[in-house]
Design a protein around this motif. Structure first.
Motif, mmCIF file in Angstrom:
data_model
loop_
_atom_site.group_PDB
_atom_site.id
_atom_site.type_symbol
_atom_site.label_atom_id
_atom_site.label_comp_id
_atom_site.label_asym_id
_atom_site.label_seq_id
_atom_site.Cartn_x
_atom_site.Cartn_y
_atom_site.Cartn_z
ATOM 1 N N UNK A 94 -12.599 16.382 14.765
ATOM 2 C CA UNK A 94 -13.333 17.604 14.441
ATOM 3 C C UNK A 94 -13.760 18.324 15.718
ATOM 4 N N UNK A 95 -14.206 17.572 16.698
ATOM 5 C CA UNK A 95 -14.604 18.174 17.971
ATOM 6 C C UNK A 95 -13.414 18.860 18.648
ATOM 7 N N UNK A 96 -12.253 18.227 18.620
ATOM 8 C CA UNK A 96 -11.063 18.870 19.184
ATOM 9 C C UNK A 96 -10.732 20.157 18.440
ATOM 10 N N UNK A 97 -10.899 20.146 17.136
ATOM 11 C CA UNK A 97 -10.643 21.343 16.335
ATOM 12 C C UNK A 97 -11.611 22.460 16.746
ATOM 13 N N UNK A 116 -8.395 29.075 24.086
ATOM 14 C CA UNK A 116 -6.948 28.838 24.118
ATOM 15 C C UNK A 116 -6.609 28.131 25.429
ATOM 16 N N UNK A 117 -6.963 26.853 25.501
ATOM 17 C CA UNK A 117 -6.676 26.054 26.698
ATOM 18 C C UNK A 117 -5.595 25.031 26.364
ATOM 19 N N UNK A 118 -5.061 24.408 27.366
ATOM 20 C CA UNK A 118 -3.978 23.441 27.184
ATOM 21 C C UNK A 118 -4.459 22.185 26.469
ATOM 22 N N UNK A 119 -3.500 21.418 25.981
ATOM 23 C CA UNK A 119 -3.810 20.128 25.360
ATOM 24 C C UNK A 119 -4.531 19.230 26.351
ATOM 25 N N UNK A 120 -4.100 19.257 27.591
ATOM 26 C CA UNK A 120 -4.727 18.430 28.628
ATOM 27 C C UNK A 120 -6.190 18.813 28.819
ATOM 28 N N UNK A 121 -6.469 20.120 28.838
ATOM 29 C CA UNK A 121 -7.847 20.588 29.001
ATOM 30 C C UNK A 121 -8.698 20.210 27.783
ATOM 31 N N UNK A 122 -8.130 20.327 26.586
ATOM 32 C CA UNK A 122 -8.864 19.907 25.382
ATOM 33 C C UNK A 122 -9.205 18.424 25.458
ATOM 34 N N UNK A 123 -8.221 17.604 25.828
ATOM 35 C CA UNK A 123 -8.437 16.156 25.927
ATOM 36 C C UNK A 123 -9.501 15.836 26.972
ATOM 37 N N UNK A 124 -9.431 16.499 28.089
ATOM 38 C CA UNK A 124 -10.404 16.275 29.167
ATOM 39 C C UNK A 124 -11.818 16.616 28.705
ATOM 40 N N UNK A 160 -3.097 20.612 19.458
ATOM 41 C CA UNK A 160 -4.094 19.645 18.984
ATOM 42 C C UNK A 160 -3.506 18.247 18.878
ATOM 43 N N UNK A 161 -2.302 18.157 18.353
ATOM 44 C CA UNK A 161 -1.668 16.843 18.234
ATOM 45 C C UNK A 161 -1.461 16.217 19.611
ATOM 46 N N UNK A 162 -1.039 17.025 20.581
ATOM 47 C CA UNK A 162 -0.836 16.517 21.939
ATOM 48 C C UNK A 162 -2.163 16.096 22.572
ATOM 49 N N UNK A 163 -3.207 16.881 22.370
ATOM 50 C CA UNK A 163 -4.527 16.512 22.889
ATOM 51 C C UNK A 163 -4.964 15.171 22.304
#
Length: 183
Positions: A99-102, A109-117, A146-149
């Protein structure tokens, strides 16, 4: 960042600092934690779905309607300009981190890497629910971001928490562990 993530055992501590909005993701039969009972309903959002990624008899699988409602709630919270959003599930690892990633993906609109970080900076013991992320990715037209993050976060957790991953291998989510460790 005005975001906190926790499990039920941490709720008492996490609700002490000023929290403007709460999103609860609980199993269908789980009682509402008493610390949230007096929380004003316009700022407390309760969702009931099991933490599963495949259909299992007797469990409530996250589906597109659930994700649509969750995404709409997160957008409404953003319009209300939260000073501090608290997202929790039972353990603060899977439904809440998905939910937080969502929420993060809807905001920027940041990259999957930035979302994960960003997620790992808030909750280092994350294992985002892959089904929720897949459904949200489709609904948001995020192109797999989102899936990649989620994969990046699960890989980090798999490398840092081998005991947790050993336990998770004994569940229906074994494929998530294998995917995370495959890199």
């Amino acid at each position: 960042m005005p975001l906190r993530i926790c499990g039920i055992p941490e709720l008492v501590d996490e609700t002490r600092p000023p929290v403007s909005h709460v999103v609860s993701l609980l199993d269908p039969a789980e009682p509402l934690p008493s610390v949230l009972a007096g929380w004003p309903e316009p700022r407390r959002h309760l969702f009931r779905v099991d933490d599963i990624v495949l259909p299992l008899p007797g469990y409530v699988l996250p589906d597109a309607a659930f994700v649509d409602e969750l995404l709409a709630t997160l957008q409404a919270i953003d319009r209300d300009t939260p000073s501090r959003l608290l997202i929790h599930c039972h353990a603060g690892r899977s439904r809440s981190t998905a939910t937080a990633l969502m929420w993060l993906a809807q905001r920027e609109a940041v990259s999957a890497e930035a979302l994960a970080e960003r997620l790992l900076a808030v909750r280092s013991i994350a294992w985002p629910n892959s089904l929720m992320l897949s459904l949200a990715d489709e609904r948001l037209g995020a192109g797999g971001r989102l899936e990649e993050a989620g994969r990046i976060v699960r890989r980090a957790t798999a490398l840092n928490e081998p005991d947790f991953c050993a336990w998770l291998r004994g569940t229906h989510r074994k494929h998530e562990v294998e995917e995370a460790l495959a890199g």
